[in-house]
Design an enzyme around this catalytic site. Structure first.
Site, PDB file in Angstrom:
ATOM      1  N   HIS A  10     -15.176  45.579 -27.951  1.00 32.24           N
ATOM      2  CA  HIS A  10     -15.630  46.935 -27.585  1.00 32.24           C
ATOM      3  C   HIS A  10     -14.479  47.946 -27.623  1.00 32.24           C
ATOM      4  O   HIS A  10     -13.476  47.704 -28.278  1.00 32.24           O
ATOM      5  CB  HIS A  10     -16.356  46.901 -26.240  1.00 32.24           C
ATOM      6  N   GLU A  24     -16.090  46.395 -19.570  1.00 29.46           N
ATOM      7  CA  GLU A  24     -15.619  45.273 -20.387  1.00 29.46           C
ATOM      8  C   GLU A  24     -14.459  45.673 -21.302  1.00 29.46           C
ATOM      9  O   GLU A  24     -13.470  44.945 -21.429  1.00 29.46           O
ATOM     10  CB  GLU A  24     -16.783  44.725 -21.225  1.00 29.46           C
ATOM     11  N   GLU A 146     -15.920  34.309 -23.765  1.00 27.38           N
ATOM     12  CA  GLU A 146     -16.638  35.148 -22.790  1.00 27.38           C
ATOM     13  C   GLU A 146     -16.041  34.820 -21.430  1.00 27.38           C
ATOM     14  O   GLU A 146     -16.318  33.774 -20.835  1.00 27.38           O
ATOM     15  CB  GLU A 146     -18.137  34.834 -22.810  1.00 27.38           C
TER      16      GLU A 146
HETATM   17 ZN   LIG Z   1     -18.658  41.930 -25.316  1.00 31.27          ZN
END
Ligand SMILES: [Zn+2]
Length: 185
Positions: A10, A24, A146
């Site tokens: 991102h 994030e 993640e």
């Molecule tokens: Zn992500």
């Protein structure tokens, strides 16, 4: 010379997952920069990030950057989010039906990260495969991590803790060092 491409997920207009006061895109950049600085202590390794600041980048730009640089491995850093605040923990992804070398890299990276994350939370969601753009369109070995859930209160508290961020980065670094057998300068 081993070329490591690290992709902080991102950025810019795309905050990624948000929740519990976290974005994030900010945390992924912190982790990526910390991995890069830790790898400076090793020989025969070059590290490039897809972005060094809060910048908007399309997924295609990220994979094209890694492909044209000729990276040996593409590591994409993300945080998780779920509609239920119960979901928590760490998981990793490689492309579906990928080769055994990538599978071997995921095994090492995943376990080196969990070794350190385990000091804070033993929440291992496991190793998975997925048809994600960055895994599919990168022409080298690729793995996506993640790193806990912004949507979970306890995970989010850890993600605000510099010591935990350092542990996550150290785990990524240890996995890379182990896989490529890198030596300290
Ligand atoms: Zn992500």
């Amino acid at each position: 010379m081993v070329k490591i491409f690290i992709d902080p997920g991102h950025g810019g207009n795309d905050s990624g997952a948000t929740g519990n006061g976290l974005k994030e895109k900010d945390v992924t950049l912190k982790i990526a920069k910390a991995i890069k600085s830790k790898l400076k202590e090793y020989e025969n390794v070059k590290v490039k990030l897809s972005r060094y600041e809060d910048e908007t980048l399309a997924l295609r730009e990220r994979t094209e950057m890694a492909n044209s640089w000729g990276a040996d491995v593409f590591i994409s850093i993300h945080l998780n989010s779920a509609s239920s605040d119960n979901a928590s923990g760490f998981e990793s992804f490689i492309y579906t039906n990928t080769g055994s070398r990538t599978r071997g890299f995921q095994d090492i990276l995943h376990s080196e990260i969990m070794k350190l994350v385990d000091n804070y939370t033993d929440d291992d969601r496991g190793k998975h495969e997925a048809n994600f753009h960055v895994l599919r369109e990168s022409s080298m070995m690729a793995c996506l991590t993640e790193n806990l859930f912004v949507s979970n209160k306890a995970d989010a508290e850890l993600l605000k803790d510099e010591e935990f961020i350092n542990a996550v980065a150290e785990g990524h670094k240890n996995g890379i060092v182990k896989f490529y057998d890198l030596k300290k300068k």
